[in-house]
Design an enzyme around this catalytic site. Structure first.
Site, short mmCIF file in Angstrom:
data_model
loop_
_atom_site.label_atom_id
_atom_site.label_comp_id
_atom_site.label_asym_id
_atom_site.label_seq_id
_atom_site.Cartn_x
_atom_site.Cartn_y
_atom_site.Cartn_z
N HIS A 122 0.86 -1.22 0.00
CA HIS A 122 0.15 -0.14 0.11
C HIS A 122 0.71 1.30 0.08
O HIS A 122 2.04 1.27 0.57
CB HIS A 122 -0.78 -0.17 1.21
CG HIS A 122 -1.97 0.87 1.41
ND1 HIS A 122 -1.70 2.24 1.87
CD2 HIS A 122 -3.11 0.86 1.22
CE1 HIS A 122 -2.85 2.95 1.73
NE2 HIS A 122 -3.70 2.14 1.41
N ASP A 199 3.12 -5.00 7.77
CA ASP A 199 2.18 -4.29 7.93
C ASP A 199 0.71 -5.16 7.96
O ASP A 199 0.39 -6.04 6.97
CB ASP A 199 2.09 -3.55 6.56
CG ASP A 199 0.74 -2.72 6.36
OD1 ASP A 199 -0.38 -2.90 7.00
OD2 ASP A 199 0.47 -2.04 5.31
N GLN A 202 -4.30 -5.77 6.93
CA GLN A 202 -5.46 -6.61 6.11
C GLN A 202 -5.43 -8.05 6.88
O GLN A 202 -6.28 -8.72 6.59
CB GLN A 202 -5.11 -6.67 4.76
CG GLN A 202 -5.40 -5.46 3.97
CD GLN A 202 -6.81 -4.71 3.92
OE1 GLN A 202 -7.68 -5.55 4.50
NE2 GLN A 202 -6.99 -3.79 3.54
N LYS A 225 -10.58 -1.35 10.32
CA LYS A 225 -10.62 -2.47 9.56
C LYS A 225 -11.03 -4.05 10.65
O LYS A 225 -11.08 -4.87 9.83
CB LYS A 225 -9.31 -2.82 8.90
CG LYS A 225 -8.94 -1.69 7.76
CD LYS A 225 -7.93 -1.79 6.82
CE LYS A 225 -7.19 -0.54 6.25
NZ LYS A 225 -8.03 -0.14 5.16
N CYS A 363 -4.79 2.55 -3.73
CA CYS A 363 -3.48 3.00 -3.09
C CYS A 363 -2.21 2.09 -3.20
O CYS A 363 -1.30 1.66 -2.32
CB CYS A 363 -3.62 3.22 -1.46
SG CYS A 363 -4.93 4.49 -1.35
N1 7TS Z 1 -1.67 -1.01 4.55
C1 7TS Z 1 -2.47 -1.72 4.09
C2 7TS Z 1 -2.19 -3.19 3.63
C3 7TS Z 1 -3.89 -1.19 3.92
O1 7TS Z 1 -4.77 -1.92 3.18
C4 7TS Z 1 -4.17 0.01 4.14
C5 7TS Z 1 -5.54 0.47 3.92
C6 7TS Z 1 -3.33 0.72 5.17
C7 7TS Z 1 -1.88 0.28 4.97
C8 7TS Z 1 -3.53 2.22 5.58
O2 7TS Z 1 -4.48 1.99 6.51
P1 7TS Z 1 -4.98 3.10 7.27
O3 7TS Z 1 -6.16 2.72 8.10
O4 7TS Z 1 -4.06 4.10 7.94
O5 7TS Z 1 -5.61 4.20 6.14
N2 7TS Z 1 -6.21 0.10 2.83
C9 7TS Z 1 -7.07 0.45 2.09
C10 7TS Z 1 -7.82 -0.08 1.19
O6 7TS Z 1 -7.34 -1.00 0.46
N3 7TS Z 1 -9.00 0.68 0.72
O7 7TS Z 1 -9.08 1.76 1.55
C11 7TS Z 1 -8.10 1.65 2.38
#
Ligand code: 7TS
Length: 404
Positions: A122, A199, A202, A225, A363
């Site tokens: 990401h 990370d 997910q 999430k 992203c």
């Molecule tokens: N890393 C991964 C693997 C992610 O899927 C996401 C967010 C992030 C980091 C960032 O997380 P945040 O909570 O700080 O925003 N992924 C997604 C997505 O797949 N669609 O919207 C956000």
């Protein structure tokens, strides 16, 4: 097995309609819906406990502090960290990753040192490292993947040099759903003296994640999430590393003593938590983790694996379907394109049928480039999704396909 009908009642939003159709929410990788228990925990705290933490001698402040610190212990147990000092509350995965890039970078990285990131990261696990490259002149190397969307382990092994300091890898890809072999990758990195950041944005919501078993040095995830609120997330870091890393932000909470001549910092984890923390969010996150425990992480994982398998089978039957990511180990994320239909058109028309999916680059533009496309459609599942919703998705895609 899960009693899905009962579980769905815990999530009021799932019974609403959009465009007069029942909502089919398949954008869980972006954010999950919240059970009543989480929302009520937040309301209750604001109504009856609210006070700033760690400061007051008064009753409410102590009660709020207790909830906040119990939440930390809850997270520690959830990911099996060794101590509460290793659990830092942040705004989310993005802030956790930036914290490591800044602070680990300050403490341990010099010009010419190498950081490995995978091609399926990401942007939040790419851009902070590029910013560090600007500041410090580090070298970023990219871990490639196979056409199936699996990490190319042989090439990975050959990327190491005496200057490799850190490996940054998503546990589960938010696009491909690939479950990366983070334990094996960590063991390899450690033989080269490099540290590993996983990370878990997910993975933590969908499977048991044990930081001691993986043996990683850092792990990040976001509350929103995993059925928790927005604005709260976690950084796990190995205590001996966090001890050596400088604070990321300065302010209240993170100091031991301040004078204009010299300031000393608080002990872990507070050194990394400048300012008033999101103490309502942390408590609500703990309630979300309790909710997941209550249902059972293995039961949730089995249910989502069944949905993913079923969706892969059914979607593959649609003419013109191209699914990105066919790793042997794949989590509840399916990205795809259908013939020449632009994913934005597909997403917009499915929306009219009440079906919420994500479209775009997710992203992960370097990964889009690797796959030779600008954008994809994506369906992603959570514990409350059903086979009937997969059927609705498949029927919806087929209907849109016939319109084109
Ligand atoms: N890393 C991964 C693997 C992610 O899927 C996401 C967010 C992030 C980091 C960032 O997380 P945040 O909570 O700080 O925003 N992924 C997604 C997505 O797949 N669609 O919207 C956000």
């Amino acid at each position: 097995m899960l009693n899905i009908e009962e579980i769905r009642k815990d999530f009021p939003i799932l019974s609403r309609t959009v465009y007069n159709r029942p909502l089919v929410y398949l954008d869980n990788a972006a954010t999950t819906q919240k059970p009543r228990a989480v929302v009520e925990a937040m309301t209750d705290e604001y109504y009856s406990v609210n006070a700033n933490v760690h400061r007051g001698v008064h009753y409410l402040s102590q009660q709020a502090t207790e909830l906040h610190e119990q939440a930390r212990a809850n997270v520690q147990e959830f990911i099996n960290a060794r101590s509460e000092a290793e659990i830092i509350f942040t705004r989310g995965t993005t802030e956790s990753l930036n914290l490591v890039a800044f602070s680990f970078g300050e403490a341990f990285l010099k010009e010419g040192d190498e950081v490995l990131v995978s091609v399926m990261e990401h942007h939040s696990n790419i851009v902070p490292w590029q910013m560090l490259r600007e500041r410090k002149g580090i070298v970023l190397k990219v871990i490639p993947m196979t056409d199936e969307g699996e990490i190319d382990l042989e090439t990975y092994k050959n990327l190491f040099s005496p200057r490799t300091r850190l490996v940054c890898i998503a546990h589960v890809s938010n696009v491909l759903g690939t479950v990366n072999p983070v334990k094996e990758m960590t063991a390899i990195a450690h033989t080269h003296g490099a540290k590993v950041l996983v990370d878990g944005a997910q993975s933590v919501p969908h499977r048991r994640v044990d930081v001691q078993d993986i043996d990683c040095d850092f792990l990040t995830f976001s509350g929103h999430k995993i059925y928790g609120p927005t604005g709260i997330g976690v950084l796990y870091g190995r205590e001996e590393l966090l001890e050596k890393m400088p604070p990321y932000q300065g302010g209240g909470e993170m100091i031991a003593r301040v004078s204009f001549e010299k300031t000393t910092y608080e002990r872990l984890p507070f050194k990394f938590e400048a300012g008033t923390p999101d103490f309502v969010g942390s408590h609500a996150l703990a309630v979300a983790l309790d909710y997941v425990r209550g249902i059972g992480q293995d039961i949730i994982a089995a249910h989502e694996a069944d949905l993913t398998r079923y969706a892969m089978e059914q979607m593959s039957l649609i003419p013109g379907m191209k699914i990105y990511g066919t790793a042997r180990e794949k989590d509840a994320v399916i990205s795809f394109n259908v013939g020449d239909i632009h994913p934005l058109d597909l997403g917009t028309l499915l929306d009219r049928l009440g079906i919420a999916i994500r479209t775009g680059h997710h992203c992960a533009q370097p990964l889009m480039a690797r796959c030779g496309v600008e954008s994809m459609a994506r369906a992603s599942f959570a514990l409350y999704n059903t086979r009937a919703e997969v059927d609705a998705l498949v029927a919806g895609i087929d209907r849109v396909r016939k319109m084109f």
